[in-house]
Design a protein around this motif. Structure first.
Motif, short mmCIF file in Angstrom:
data_model
loop_
_atom_site.label_atom_id
_atom_site.label_comp_id
_atom_site.label_asym_id
_atom_site.label_seq_id
_atom_site.Cartn_x
_atom_site.Cartn_y
_atom_site.Cartn_z
N VAL A 1 -35.56 32.89 8.37
CA VAL A 1 -36.21 31.69 7.86
C VAL A 1 -36.85 30.97 9.06
O VAL A 1 -36.16 30.59 10.00
N ILE A 2 -38.16 30.78 9.01
CA ILE A 2 -38.84 30.06 10.09
C ILE A 2 -39.13 28.62 9.69
O ILE A 2 -39.22 27.72 10.53
N LEU A 3 -39.22 28.37 8.38
CA LEU A 3 -39.57 27.05 7.86
C LEU A 3 -38.76 26.83 6.59
O LEU A 3 -38.58 27.76 5.80
N HIS A 4 -38.23 25.61 6.43
CA HIS A 4 -37.36 25.38 5.28
C HIS A 4 -37.58 23.97 4.75
O HIS A 4 -37.30 22.99 5.43
N ALA A 5 -38.12 23.91 3.54
CA ALA A 5 -38.28 22.61 2.87
C ALA A 5 -36.99 22.27 2.15
O ALA A 5 -36.50 23.04 1.32
N GLN A 6 -36.42 21.12 2.47
CA GLN A 6 -35.24 20.59 1.79
C GLN A 6 -35.59 19.18 1.33
O GLN A 6 -35.21 18.19 1.95
N ILE A 7 -36.34 19.11 0.24
CA ILE A 7 -36.93 17.84 -0.20
C ILE A 7 -36.17 17.32 -1.43
O ILE A 7 -36.12 17.98 -2.46
N GLU A 8 -35.59 16.15 -1.27
CA GLU A 8 -34.97 15.49 -2.42
C GLU A 8 -36.05 14.83 -3.28
O GLU A 8 -36.01 14.90 -4.50
N ALA A 9 -37.03 14.19 -2.61
CA ALA A 9 -38.13 13.57 -3.33
C ALA A 9 -39.26 13.29 -2.34
O ALA A 9 -39.03 13.05 -1.15
N PHE A 10 -40.51 13.33 -2.85
CA PHE A 10 -41.66 12.93 -2.05
C PHE A 10 -42.49 11.98 -2.90
O PHE A 10 -42.78 12.26 -4.08
N ARG B 1 -39.73 16.67 -6.43
CA ARG B 1 -38.29 16.44 -6.37
C ARG B 1 -37.57 17.79 -6.36
O ARG B 1 -38.07 18.79 -6.88
N ASN B 2 -36.39 17.79 -5.74
CA ASN B 2 -35.49 18.95 -5.79
C ASN B 2 -36.17 20.26 -5.38
O ASN B 2 -36.12 21.25 -6.11
N VAL B 3 -36.79 20.25 -4.22
CA VAL B 3 -37.42 21.47 -3.69
C VAL B 3 -36.61 21.97 -2.52
O VAL B 3 -36.53 21.31 -1.48
N ASP B 4 -35.98 23.12 -2.69
CA ASP B 4 -35.23 23.77 -1.61
C ASP B 4 -35.86 25.15 -1.43
O ASP B 4 -35.64 26.05 -2.24
N LEU B 5 -36.67 25.30 -0.39
CA LEU B 5 -37.54 26.48 -0.29
C LEU B 5 -37.60 27.00 1.15
O LEU B 5 -38.21 26.38 2.01
#
Length: 272
Positions: A18-27, A36-40
């Motif tokens: 994994v080089i990049l990891h989105a852990q977004i609760e909300a934008f 919302r809820n993006v874990d990628l």
């Protein structure tokens, strides 16, 4: 947040990382929750596409990766974006440096109103590069499969090129600063079929040395070029539609054996 698993990762490489990891609760854009809820997790040297209907947050998510959303007033992210384990939204992180490592190609080609040569040389020059600029320009144009078409007219204005050539020039300009990750927001939507084929072939070449993330509305393009596909959709939250990650897997799984019925409906063209 636990990252979605990468099924059969050995189909690519035992060393996939994994080089990049989105852990977004909300934008948010002001009070509007766009995501919302993006874990990628994004895997190194693979091509990942984002698909989904208009308004589901694909481009917003893409711009979170190199903080281009910072340029829009009153946006805020709850969560974090990790680039090689570092949170790019940490107050001490330099967004300018980040964008050198994570470059962006836009939907419409945007060459500078300068010569072809000066477009490619621009990045190395502002970074204070003291080596052979001619060499960087030629190498970048060759890697963008454009050198043979422009080598005799490097002093001509870049705006004289065709749309497909302009898009490849923008890729060469980005390659000149040696980014690790290349983000592409519908890079072929404004191009003819021949230019689209050229860009898609170039994307396949670039993944040997770069990680590629693409937003596309073209389902066939996602099938042709990508290793991984993330499907985003919208759900009604607090009176407005908010983008969410529905499913993420290898591209052939998303298109032929999706786990979610709504994914199957989307890739089959039943909505969107």
């Amino acid at each position: 947040m636990a990252a979605p698993s990468l099924p059969s990762v050995n189909a690519y490489s035992a060393d996939s990382e994994v080089i990049l990891h989105a852990q977004i609760e909300a934008f948010y854009y002001e009070k509007f929750m766009a995501l919302r809820n993006v874990d990628l997790p994004i895997y190194k040297n693979l091509i990942t596409t984002f698909i989904g209907p208009s308004g589901c947050g694909k481009s917003t998510l893409l711009k979170c990766f190199n903080r281009l959303n910072d340029l829009i007033p009153q946006t805020r992210l709850q969560g974090q974006i990790l680039f090689k384990g570092r949170n790019v939204y940490h107050p001490l992180e330099d967004a300018v440096v980040l964008r050198r490592n994570i470059g962006m190609l836009f939907q419409k080609p945007n060459p500078f109103p300068k010569s072809i040569y000066n477009n490619v040389a621009f990045g190395p020059r502002i970074q204070g590069y003291r080596g052979d600029i001619d060499e960087i320009v030629e190498l970048s144009l060759r890697r963008a499969v454009l050198w043979d078409e422009v080598k005799h007219k490097l002093k001509e204005n870049a705006l004289s090129l065709s749309g497909g050539q302009q898009q490849r020039l923008c890729i060469a300009r980005m390659l000149a600063v040696q980014p690790e990750i290349i983000l592409m927001d519908e890079p072929c939507s404004a191009l003819d079929p021949i230019s689209t084929n050229q860009i898609e072939a170039l994307i396949q070449e670039l993944k040997q040395h770069h990680t590629i993330v693409i937003v596309t509305h073209n389902m066939q393009q996602a099938l042709r070029v990508s290793d991984m596909t993330a499907f985003l959709n919208t759900e009604m939250k607090e009176g407005s539609r908010t983008g969410e990650l529905v499913e993420y897997d290898r591209t052939h799984i998303i298109f032929h054996q999706p786990k979610q019925e709504i994914t199957r409906q989307y890739v089959n063209g039943n909505f969107g």
